[in-house]
Design a protein around this motif. Structure first.
Motif, short mmCIF file in Angstrom:
data_model
loop_
_atom_site.label_atom_id
_atom_site.label_comp_id
_atom_site.label_asym_id
_atom_site.label_seq_id
_atom_site.Cartn_x
_atom_site.Cartn_y
_atom_site.Cartn_z
N VAL A 1 3.09 2.10 -0.48
CA VAL A 1 2.68 1.27 -1.61
C VAL A 1 3.82 0.29 -1.88
CG1 VAL A 1 1.93 1.27 -4.01
CG2 VAL A 1 1.34 3.20 -2.54
N ILE A 2 3.54 -1.00 -1.68
CA ILE A 2 4.58 -2.03 -1.79
C ILE A 2 4.23 -2.99 -2.92
CG2 ILE A 2 5.67 -3.98 -0.59
CD1 ILE A 2 5.12 -2.39 2.03
N GLY A 3 5.21 -3.28 -3.78
CA GLY A 3 5.01 -4.24 -4.86
C GLY A 3 5.81 -3.83 -6.09
N LEU A 4 6.24 -4.81 -6.84
CA LEU A 4 7.03 -4.56 -8.05
C LEU A 4 6.16 -3.87 -9.10
CD1 LEU A 4 9.86 -5.06 -9.24
CD2 LEU A 4 8.96 -7.14 -10.25
N GLY A 5 6.55 -2.68 -9.52
CA GLY A 5 5.77 -1.93 -10.50
C GLY A 5 4.62 -1.14 -9.91
N TYR A 6 4.40 -1.26 -8.61
CA TYR A 6 3.32 -0.50 -7.96
C TYR A 6 3.80 0.93 -7.72
CZ TYR A 6 0.45 -4.64 -6.90
OH TYR A 6 -0.35 -5.74 -6.99
N LYS A 7 2.96 1.91 -8.10
CA LYS A 7 3.36 3.32 -7.98
C LYS A 7 2.22 4.16 -7.44
CE LYS A 7 6.48 3.54 -11.96
NZ LYS A 7 6.60 4.11 -13.31
N TYR B 1 11.42 1.35 3.92
CA TYR B 1 10.41 0.62 4.70
C TYR B 1 10.80 -0.84 4.84
CZ TYR B 1 5.75 -0.58 6.43
OH TYR B 1 4.71 -1.01 7.21
N LYS B 2 10.72 -1.35 6.07
CA LYS B 2 11.07 -2.75 6.34
C LYS B 2 9.87 -3.62 5.99
CE LYS B 2 13.52 -5.98 8.84
NZ LYS B 2 13.23 -7.14 8.03
N VAL B 3 10.05 -4.50 5.00
CA VAL B 3 8.98 -5.39 4.54
C VAL B 3 9.26 -6.78 5.09
CG1 VAL B 3 7.78 -6.30 2.53
CG2 VAL B 3 8.79 -4.03 2.44
N GLN C 1 -6.35 -1.25 -3.07
CA GLN C 1 -5.66 -2.54 -3.14
C GLN C 1 -5.01 -2.85 -1.79
OE1 GLN C 1 -5.52 -5.48 -4.40
NE2 GLN C 1 -4.55 -5.15 -6.38
N PRO C 2 -5.79 -3.40 -0.82
CA PRO C 2 -5.20 -3.71 0.50
C PRO C 2 -4.08 -4.74 0.35
CG PRO C 2 -7.60 -3.89 0.55
CD PRO C 2 -7.20 -3.75 -0.89
N ALA C 3 -3.11 -4.69 1.25
CA ALA C 3 -1.97 -5.61 1.20
C ALA C 3 -2.44 -7.05 1.27
CB ALA C 3 -1.00 -5.30 2.33
N GLU C 4 -1.99 -7.88 0.31
CA GLU C 4 -2.41 -9.29 0.32
C GLU C 4 -1.43 -10.11 1.16
OE1 GLU C 4 -0.78 -11.86 -1.64
OE2 GLU C 4 0.79 -10.50 -2.25
N PRO C 5 -1.88 -11.26 1.71
CA PRO C 5 -1.09 -11.96 2.73
C PRO C 5 0.06 -12.83 2.22
CG PRO C 5 -3.17 -13.07 2.41
CD PRO C 5 -3.21 -11.86 1.55
N TYR C 6 0.16 -13.07 0.90
CA TYR C 6 1.19 -13.99 0.41
C TYR C 6 2.51 -13.29 0.11
CZ TYR C 6 -2.59 -17.29 0.34
OH TYR C 6 -3.63 -18.09 0.74
N GLN C 7 2.45 -12.20 -0.64
CA GLN C 7 3.68 -11.46 -0.96
C GLN C 7 3.71 -10.09 -0.27
OE1 GLN C 7 3.09 -11.70 -5.18
NE2 GLN C 7 4.70 -13.25 -5.42
N GLY C 8 2.61 -9.68 0.32
CA GLY C 8 2.55 -8.40 1.02
C GLY C 8 2.37 -7.21 0.12
N LYS C 9 2.02 -7.46 -1.18
CA LYS C 9 1.86 -6.35 -2.14
C LYS C 9 0.56 -5.61 -1.88
CE LYS C 9 2.02 -8.69 -5.95
NZ LYS C 9 2.11 -8.99 -7.39
N GLY C 10 0.60 -4.29 -2.10
CA GLY C 10 -0.61 -3.49 -1.96
C GLY C 10 -0.35 -2.20 -1.21
N VAL C 11 -1.45 -1.55 -0.80
CA VAL C 11 -1.38 -0.29 -0.06
C VAL C 11 -1.68 -0.60 1.40
CG1 VAL C 11 -2.28 2.06 0.14
CG2 VAL C 11 -2.23 0.95 -2.10
N ARG D 1 -0.33 -9.90 8.33
CA ARG D 1 -0.06 -11.31 8.65
C ARG D 1 0.18 -12.06 7.35
NH1 ARG D 1 -4.09 -13.99 12.78
NH2 ARG D 1 -2.53 -15.60 12.59
N ARG D 2 1.35 -12.69 7.28
CA ARG D 2 1.74 -13.39 6.05
C ARG D 2 1.36 -14.85 6.12
NH1 ARG D 2 5.67 -10.26 3.31
NH2 ARG D 2 5.61 -11.85 1.70
#
Length: 196
Positions: free
Chosen positions: A91-97, A135-137, A169-179, A187-188
């Motif tokens: 789970v990647i993103g600021l405040g994501y838990k 994890y390498k983001v 919440q699949p990972a979105e392509p702009y900031q990579g946030k999500g699961v 792909r960014r």
């Protein structure tokens, strides 16, 4: 003949294999699994050689397609009750838990940008662990992120539950946030840039 379908499946020591009409049962250290095979194939078990063979009863197209499938499903069941299956998600993103519900440890609670926390219940036979991992983001260095580990004997159930968690919440392509799955390449895209 299907190359996959005609290969016998070895049954290791400590695994019990039973055939009752079209019902197959496999019992091992990790649990018990059942399968009802297709009527266009016949399954036989050789107790001395400890191997399972799948034969198709006709040469029609559907029989050819379920021949290899049935053999693979039996192989997956045997591997599931001996070794088990595992899928990891991050789970990647600021405040994501991600955390387990304090009352019911079978529910994974995800805080992933919605107003409410989303709870996803684990099916029977699936265990879930949540921890932290490095994890390498893409676009930044290593980060400490929440890691969800899904384990179970049934490959299909483990994979489906992991897909249900990712679908929240699949990972979105702009900031990579999500699961996302552990090691999944997202792909960014480049965001809008301010004009000169």
């Amino acid at each position: 003949m299907s190359r996959i379908g005609k290969a016998p499946v070895a049954v290791p020591a400590g695994v019990e294999f039973k055939i009752n009409a079209r019902q197959l049962g496999v019992k091992g250290p990790k649990g018990t699994l059942k399968l009802e095979h297709h009527p266009l194939v016949a399954v036989s078990y050789d107790d001395k050689a400890r191997s399972v063979e799948v034969k198709r009863l006709s040469d029609e197209r559907l029989a050819r397609s379920v021949h290899g499938l049935t053999r693979t499903l039996i192989s997956n069941m045997i591997e599931g009750v001996t070794k088990g299956y595992e899928r990891k998600l991050v789970v990647i993103g600021l405040g994501y838990k991600a955390e387990l519900d304090k009352k019911d440890k079978r529910i994974v609670l995800l805080k992933v940008g919605y107003a409410n926390t989303v709870g996803v219940r684990a099916p029977e036979g699936v265990t879930v662990e949540i921890g932290e991992t490095a994890y390498k983001v893409e676009g930044s260095g290593e980060e400490k992120v929440a890691c969800i580990t899904v384990r179970g004997a049934d490959k299909q159930v483990v994979g489906q539950y992991a897909a249900d968690l990712r679908a929240v919440q699949p990972a979105e392509p702009y900031q990579g946030k999500g699961v996302r799955y552990f090691g999944e390449n997202v792909r960014r895209k480049e965001g809008k840039t301010k004009g000169a």
